[in-house]
Scaffold this active site. Structure first.
Site, PDB file in Angstrom:
ATOM      1  N   LYS A 207       0.758  -1.247   0.028  1.00  0.00           N
ATOM      2  CA  LYS A 207      -0.084  -0.022  -0.107  1.00  0.00           C
ATOM      3  C   LYS A 207       0.792   1.378  -0.271  1.00  0.00           C
ATOM      4  O   LYS A 207       0.602   2.155  -0.723  1.00  0.00           O
ATOM      5  CB  LYS A 207      -1.078  -0.095   1.112  1.00  0.00           C
ATOM      6  CG  LYS A 207      -1.826   0.950   1.267  1.00  0.00           C
ATOM      7  CD  LYS A 207      -2.497   1.118   2.353  1.00  0.00           C
ATOM      8  CE  LYS A 207      -3.808  -0.002   2.403  1.00  0.00           C
ATOM      9  NZ  LYS A 207      -4.711   0.206   3.809  1.00  0.00           N
ATOM     10  N   GLY A 266      -5.131  -4.604   5.355  1.00  0.00           N
ATOM     11  CA  GLY A 266      -4.189  -5.579   4.765  1.00  0.00           C
ATOM     12  C   GLY A 266      -4.697  -7.116   4.887  1.00  0.00           C
ATOM     13  O   GLY A 266      -4.597  -7.578   3.826  1.00  0.00           O
ATOM     14  N   HIS A 383      -1.002 -37.520  14.338  1.00  0.00           N
ATOM     15  CA  HIS A 383      -0.084 -38.107  14.632  1.00  0.00           C
ATOM     16  C   HIS A 383       1.082 -37.270  15.498  1.00  0.00           C
ATOM     17  O   HIS A 383       2.328 -37.638  15.522  1.00  0.00           O
ATOM     18  CB  HIS A 383       0.695 -39.039  13.441  1.00  0.00           C
ATOM     19  CG  HIS A 383      -0.258 -39.887  13.300  1.00  0.00           C
ATOM     20  ND1 HIS A 383      -0.248 -41.280  13.516  1.00  0.00           N
ATOM     21  CD2 HIS A 383      -1.109 -39.939  12.136  1.00  0.00           C
ATOM     22  CE1 HIS A 383      -1.201 -41.968  12.782  1.00  0.00           C
ATOM     23  NE2 HIS A 383      -1.725 -41.051  11.824  1.00  0.00           N
ATOM     24  N   LYS A 491       9.240  -2.835  13.790  1.00  0.00           N
ATOM     25  CA  LYS A 491       9.909  -2.439  12.571  1.00  0.00           C
ATOM     26  C   LYS A 491      10.760  -1.290  12.778  1.00  0.00           C
ATOM     27  O   LYS A 491      11.743  -0.988  12.031  1.00  0.00           O
ATOM     28  CB  LYS A 491       8.603  -1.742  11.550  1.00  0.00           C
ATOM     29  CG  LYS A 491       8.009  -3.218  11.088  1.00  0.00           C
ATOM     30  CD  LYS A 491       6.622  -2.992  10.762  1.00  0.00           C
ATOM     31  CE  LYS A 491       6.474  -1.988   9.487  1.00  0.00           C
ATOM     32  NZ  LYS A 491       4.951  -1.765   8.892  1.00  0.00           N
TER      33      LYS A 491
END
Length: 526
Positions: A207, A266, A383, A491
């Site tokens: 974006k 998003g 399993h 970030k």
């Protein structure tokens, strides 16, 4: 209008009811009601939902429906579909439902005709996809494009990748689709080894067009294309973005930038231009069918009363388990190899949306919100971690998903379905054995979701159902499921640490652990 006192009163009644339900076993509920399996099930056009193996009664549901009413669920649904700015922290409308609207619908937001914008962009996607599939869109050596590489991360990667993988049998003949999200260079190398640069189209999905992982991967691949001899990058790079200037600066022609709007979150964006790799992979007609399946669920969600509304009922059960049984985890087990990426997709959808600790008024919560979401395909998981589900100490609600039919050997499909049904039965009823090591307590709740087969329409309905379930969860917890500020701090710090890794000095303000880790990197990479 209901008040917080109404909600508090109903929560108190639910708490009293929970105390009584603690002494009731699921197998007793089935024993006393021979029609329970059908009574606690929903038949939708594309899905059949059996929630009878959950620890609830008519009284439970009545109280939960009262709580939903007190939480203004139906009014909030109307506000979302009307384009009101329900994403209050970012002051935005939430209009992923508009992305799968029919052309005759009307919706204006800030005096803009949203439906017109959506269908204008859909027509652009259709035109572009058709030029690729009819081989009129060609690369720098005049060879037709047959390989698509999506460069994105998060919602610009997980949703489209999951759908393309799930609908692989619809893949256009002689085409291939790949996804790159990890900034680990190994991911790029593995794709470079198997693609032909002359026939590859790269889709940069961002974006902002500034997401560090996406931008770094795109720049590396652009350099690689130049090194292979590409003298016209504009034929091999297109973008899905809201930043036309940045895309143009990168070298992408205006006509090859597909729009993505602020009112599309998003993780809710695969229906938008972010779905371009889906359309390129399975064809635009099948992409439209995917949208139609989601629209079908939108109609159900927006028009069906609480008592028969699938996303609302499932979200209420989630709330019941999280806030009264203290469920800290929820497993999603698709008995369908096509949905092997679905648990990963749901992890982002649920936890990025509702992993919050502040309410809509900015107050710290004193109750539990989103459980940890995880899962894997059956029968493999039987399993591995099913040991914990059957005999462990954790309370883990489960969603089973399974098709009634699949292409191929019917014996395999019957075995697959038998295992799915048997697991839900065993978890519910348990099994007596004089040897305590072989005793199964049962009373482990699950919901089983059936579908005839996994078509684009069915998958569209299934995804939309989980989207709406996420929204209702947020309403019940009084939180905003449409922001994700929790991803920002890491970030920002990563950008600062990167400067230290690349520089000759280390910022003094860093803690000793971070300083030491940076030094170890520098010693290993002199």
């Amino acid at each position: 209008m209901t008040s917080s006192n109404d909600k508090q009163s109903i929560r108190s009644q639910l708490s009293t009811h929970y105390s009584a339900m603690q002494n009731i076993h699921l197998r007793d509920l089935f024993m006393h009601d021979s029609q329970r399996g059908k009574a606690y099930s929903l038949q939708l056009p594309s899905l059949y939902i059996d929630y009878s193996k959950n620890i609830l009664t008519n009284e439970t549901l009545s109280l939960l429906f009262q709580y939903a009413t007190a939480s203004r669920i139906e009014e909030s649904i109307g506000e979302m579909f009307a384009g009101e700015k329900i994403n209050v922290t970012e002051d935005r409308a939430v209009l992923h439902t508009a992305l799968r609207s029919t052309v005759d619908q009307k919706l204006k937001v800030d005096n803009e005709d949203i439906i017109e914008k959506v269908h204008f962009e859909l027509n652009r996607i259709k035109k572009f996809v058709n030029t690729v599939h009819d081989k009129s869109y060609r690369g720098w050596t005049n060879k037709p494009i047959n390989t698509f590489v999506n460069i994105g991360i998060g919602g610009s990667d997980l949703g489209p990748k999951m759908v393309v993988d799930a609908l692989s049998e619809y893949q256009q003949i002689e085409t291939r689709t790949f996804f790159i999200s990890n900034i680990d260079y190994q991911a790029i190398e593995s794709i470079q080894r198997v693609i032909n640069p002359e026939t590859t189209l790269f889709i940069i999905s961002s974006k902002s067009f500034n997401t560090i992982e996406t931008r770094t991967n795109a720049e590396t691949l652009r350099t690689w294309m130049q090194q292979t001899g590409c003298d016209d990058l504009s034929k091999h790079f297109i973008a899905v973005s809201n930043n036309l200037d940045a895309a143009k600066e990168f070298g992408i022609n205006d006509e090859n930038v597909f729009e993505l709007w602020d009112w599309v979150g998003g993780r809710f964006s695969l229906w938008s231009s972010i779905g371009l790799p889906i359309a390129l992979s399975i064809g635009f007609d099948n992409f439209e069918t995917l949208l139609a399946g989601a629209h079908e669920m939108d109609e159900h969600f927006s028009k069906t009363p609480l008592e028969k509304n699938a996303p609302i009922i499932l979200a209420l059960i989630d709330y019941w388990y999280s806030n009264f049984f203290n469920a800290e985890t929820h497993a999603f087990i698709p008995y369908d190899e096509s949905l092997k990426l679905f648990p990963d997709y749901l992890s982002q959808l649920f936890m990025e949306s509702n992993g919050k600790s502040l309410d809509l008024n900015g107050h710290r919560l004193d109750y539990q919100t989103m459980p940890i979401v995880w899962g894997s395909t059956g029968t493999n998981s039987q399993h591995s971690f099913f040991q914990l589900l059957h005999q462990g100490t954790h309370f883990v609600p489960i969603d089973f998903l399974v098709p009634l039919s699949k292409h191929g050997d019917k014996k395999h499909q019957a075995q697959l379905l038998a295992n799915c049904i048997a697991q839900s039965q065993a978890l519910m009823q348990g099994g007596n054995n004089p040897d305590p090591n072989k005793y199964f307590s049962g009373n482990k709740p699950s919901t089983t979701i059936l579908y005839s087969e996994l078509t684009p329409k069915t998958l569209g309905s299934l995804i939309a159902m989980y989207e709406h379930r996420t929204f209702v969860q947020g309403l019940l917890w009084n939180i905003n499921p449409f922001d994700q500020y929790g991803v920002e701090l890491g970030k920002k710090l990563a950008a600062d640490i990167y400067k230290n890794l690349e520089g000759t000095e280390i910022t003094e303000e860093l803690d000793s652990s971070t300083q030491n880790l940076i030094n170890l990197y520098k010693q290993s990479n002199p």
